[in-house]
Design a protein around this motif. Structure first.
Motif, PDB file in Angstrom:
ATOM      1  N   TRP A 150      19.247  -2.363 -21.666  1.00  0.00           N
ATOM      2  CA  TRP A 150      17.833  -2.736 -21.637  1.00  0.00           C
ATOM      3  C   TRP A 150      17.178  -2.117 -20.407  1.00  0.00           C
ATOM      4  O   TRP A 150      16.042  -1.650 -20.457  1.00  0.00           O
ATOM      5  N   GLY A 151      17.896  -2.120 -19.306  1.00  0.00           N
ATOM      6  CA  GLY A 151      17.348  -1.597 -18.061  1.00  0.00           C
ATOM      7  C   GLY A 151      16.987  -0.130 -18.134  1.00  0.00           C
ATOM      8  O   GLY A 151      15.947   0.287 -17.605  1.00  0.00           O
ATOM      9  N   VAL A 152      17.826   0.675 -18.778  1.00  0.00           N
ATOM     10  CA  VAL A 152      17.520   2.110 -18.825  1.00  0.00           C
ATOM     11  C   VAL A 152      16.311   2.394 -19.705  1.00  0.00           C
ATOM     12  O   VAL A 152      15.616   3.400 -19.494  1.00  0.00           O
ATOM     13  N   ILE A 153      16.033   1.518 -20.651  1.00  0.00           N
ATOM     14  CA  ILE A 153      14.813   1.694 -21.445  1.00  0.00           C
ATOM     15  C   ILE A 153      13.580   1.502 -20.568  1.00  0.00           C
ATOM     16  O   ILE A 153      12.621   2.281 -20.615  1.00  0.00           O
ATOM     17  N   GLY A 154      13.598   0.475 -19.718  1.00  0.00           N
ATOM     18  CA  GLY A 154      12.496   0.282 -18.779  1.00  0.00           C
ATOM     19  C   GLY A 154      12.372   1.444 -17.809  1.00  0.00           C
ATOM     20  O   GLY A 154      11.260   1.878 -17.476  1.00  0.00           O
ATOM     21  N   LEU A 155      13.512   1.958 -17.363  1.00  0.00           N
ATOM     22  CA  LEU A 155      13.513   3.116 -16.481  1.00  0.00           C
ATOM     23  C   LEU A 155      12.872   4.312 -17.178  1.00  0.00           C
ATOM     24  O   LEU A 155      12.018   5.001 -16.596  1.00  0.00           O
ATOM     25  N   ALA A 156      13.263   4.566 -18.406  1.00  0.00           N
ATOM     26  CA  ALA A 156      12.752   5.730 -19.124  1.00  0.00           C
ATOM     27  C   ALA A 156      11.253   5.631 -19.382  1.00  0.00           C
ATOM     28  O   ALA A 156      10.520   6.622 -19.248  1.00  0.00           O
ATOM     29  N   LYS A 157      10.787   4.460 -19.756  1.00  0.00           N
ATOM     30  CA  LYS A 157       9.356   4.304 -20.002  1.00  0.00           C
ATOM     31  C   LYS A 157       8.551   4.504 -18.710  1.00  0.00           C
ATOM     32  O   LYS A 157       7.452   5.070 -18.726  1.00  0.00           O
ATOM     33  N   THR A 158       9.107   4.048 -17.598  1.00  0.00           N
ATOM     34  CA  THR A 158       8.446   4.252 -16.314  1.00  0.00           C
ATOM     35  C   THR A 158       8.447   5.722 -15.926  1.00  0.00           C
ATOM     36  O   THR A 158       7.442   6.263 -15.450  1.00  0.00           O
ATOM     37  N   LEU A 159       9.576   6.403 -16.138  1.00  0.00           N
ATOM     38  CA  LEU A 159       9.649   7.833 -15.856  1.00  0.00           C
ATOM     39  C   LEU A 159       8.637   8.606 -16.691  1.00  0.00           C
ATOM     40  O   LEU A 159       8.013   9.555 -16.205  1.00  0.00           O
ATOM     41  N   ALA A 160       8.481   8.210 -17.959  1.00  0.00           N
ATOM     42  CA  ALA A 160       7.508   8.895 -18.818  1.00  0.00           C
ATOM     43  C   ALA A 160       6.110   8.792 -18.233  1.00  0.00           C
ATOM     44  O   ALA A 160       5.331   9.757 -18.263  1.00  0.00           O
ATOM     45  N   MET A 161       5.789   7.637 -17.655  1.00  0.00           N
ATOM     46  CA  MET A 161       4.475   7.454 -17.044  1.00  0.00           C
ATOM     47  C   MET A 161       4.341   8.263 -15.749  1.00  0.00           C
ATOM     48  O   MET A 161       3.315   8.919 -15.513  1.00  0.00           O
ATOM     49  N   GLU A 162       5.370   8.223 -14.921  1.00  0.00           N
ATOM     50  CA  GLU A 162       5.305   8.914 -13.637  1.00  0.00           C
ATOM     51  C   GLU A 162       5.320  10.433 -13.785  1.00  0.00           C
ATOM     52  O   GLU A 162       4.632  11.148 -13.044  1.00  0.00           O
ATOM     53  N   LEU A 163       6.113  10.924 -14.723  1.00  0.00           N
ATOM     54  CA  LEU A 163       6.347  12.362 -14.818  1.00  0.00           C
ATOM     55  C   LEU A 163       5.470  13.061 -15.841  1.00  0.00           C
ATOM     56  O   LEU A 163       5.346  14.293 -15.816  1.00  0.00           O
ATOM     57  N   GLY A 164       4.856  12.299 -16.732  1.00  0.00           N
ATOM     58  CA  GLY A 164       4.010  12.906 -17.753  1.00  0.00           C
ATOM     59  C   GLY A 164       2.926  13.818 -17.201  1.00  0.00           C
ATOM     60  O   GLY A 164       2.694  14.913 -17.736  1.00  0.00           O
ATOM     61  N   PRO A 165       2.254  13.423 -16.114  1.00  0.00           N
ATOM     62  CA  PRO A 165       1.221  14.302 -15.557  1.00  0.00           C
ATOM     63  C   PRO A 165       1.751  15.646 -15.058  1.00  0.00           C
ATOM     64  O   PRO A 165       0.968  16.571 -14.834  1.00  0.00           O
ATOM     65  N   PHE A 166       3.055  15.753 -14.892  1.00  0.00           N
ATOM     66  CA  PHE A 166       3.667  17.002 -14.436  1.00  0.00           C
ATOM     67  C   PHE A 166       4.297  17.790 -15.597  1.00  0.00           C
ATOM     68  O   PHE A 166       5.047  18.736 -15.375  1.00  0.00           O
TER      69      PHE A 166
END
Length: 253
Positions: A150-166
């Motif tokens: 479950w934790g890595v899903i939260g990590l991935a969704k957060t990464l998508a938000m942080e890294l999407g602009p790049f």
């Protein structure tokens, strides 16, 4: 596809299937694994490193080598994981809990931590994290594993938000029960814990899917290649099950 791909736990099992699929698609492959013997049996044209994803200095070192040798990284497959203990929650030791989360969750975090600056600088990249259907539904007797996934899903969704602009995408794959030695270990431990036979547990897992079967490593690998490709250029922050469609996550109870 062209590109430079790092796959953790890439020398065997699902990771090996991913490495073979990316290789067949034309990518440059770098496999990282804790097992030196498994690494020695990988094709000679793959780059190979022995690492423990739970140890930050070894993770930092492999990304430094990737930058030095490749000059960048197009895809990270954060695939390393361990099954963890099979026990009801009150019987799970704190050290077993920590060991499971250290590899499954902290290992994915450390890989993302060191991949992110590389991908941000080049304004492109894809991160694919291996979760599990246990990270979607939970699973009795597997509390540490389910919590980590479950934790890595939260990590991935957060990464998508942080890294999407790049220009960097991040997604998770949730395998169901995958044929192979690792799952056989899970079946054996669960059978012992529940007083069942291995086949009863196996059939319980299979009957919990609408397609009535386990998945294979190549099914996960094909999804990873797709998520890393231009065909998925606007797919990010997604949780994609490759599980034969789970309809009952614990049909044995």
């Amino acid at each position: 596809m062209s590109g430079r791909v790092l796959i953790t736990a890439g020398a065997s099992g699902v990771g090996r299937a991913m490495a073979e699929a990316f290789d067949a698609a034309g990518a440059q492959v770098w496999v990282a694994d804790l097992d030196p013997d498994a690494l020695s049996h990988c094709p000679s044209h793959w780059r190979k490193s022995e690492i423990n994803v739970a140890e930050e200095f070894t993770v930092a070192d492999i990304f430094a080598k990737i930058e030095a040798e490749w000059g960048g990284l197009d895809t990270l497959c954060a695939n390393a994981g361990v099954a963890g203990p099979t026990a009801v929650v009150e019987d799970v030791g704190i050290e077993d809990w920590r060991a499971c989360l250290s590899v499954n969750l902290e290992g994915a975090f450390l890989c993302a931590k060191y991949a992110a600056p590389i991908m941000k600088r080049q304004q492109s990249g894809a991160v694919v994290i291996t979760s599990s259907t246990a990270g979607q539904y939970g699973y009795p007797n597997r509390a540490p594993y389910a919590a980590a996934k479950w934790g890595v899903i939260g990590l991935a969704k957060t990464l998508a938000m942080e890294l999407g602009p790049f220009g960097v995408r991040c997604n998770t794959i949730c395998p169901g029960a995958v044929e192979g030695p690792r799952m056989e270990g899970v079946l054996a431990r669960e059978a012992a814990a529940k007083g069942m036979t291995r086949d009863q547990v196996y059939n319980g897992y299979a009957s919990g899917t609408s397609m009535g079967r386990f998945v294979e490593g190549r099914d996960i690998a094909d999804m990873a290649v797709f998520l890393a490709s231009d065909a998925a250029r606007l797919v990010s922050g997604q949780v994609i099950a490759v599980d034969g469609h789970t309809v009952n996550p614990d049909p044995k109870l």
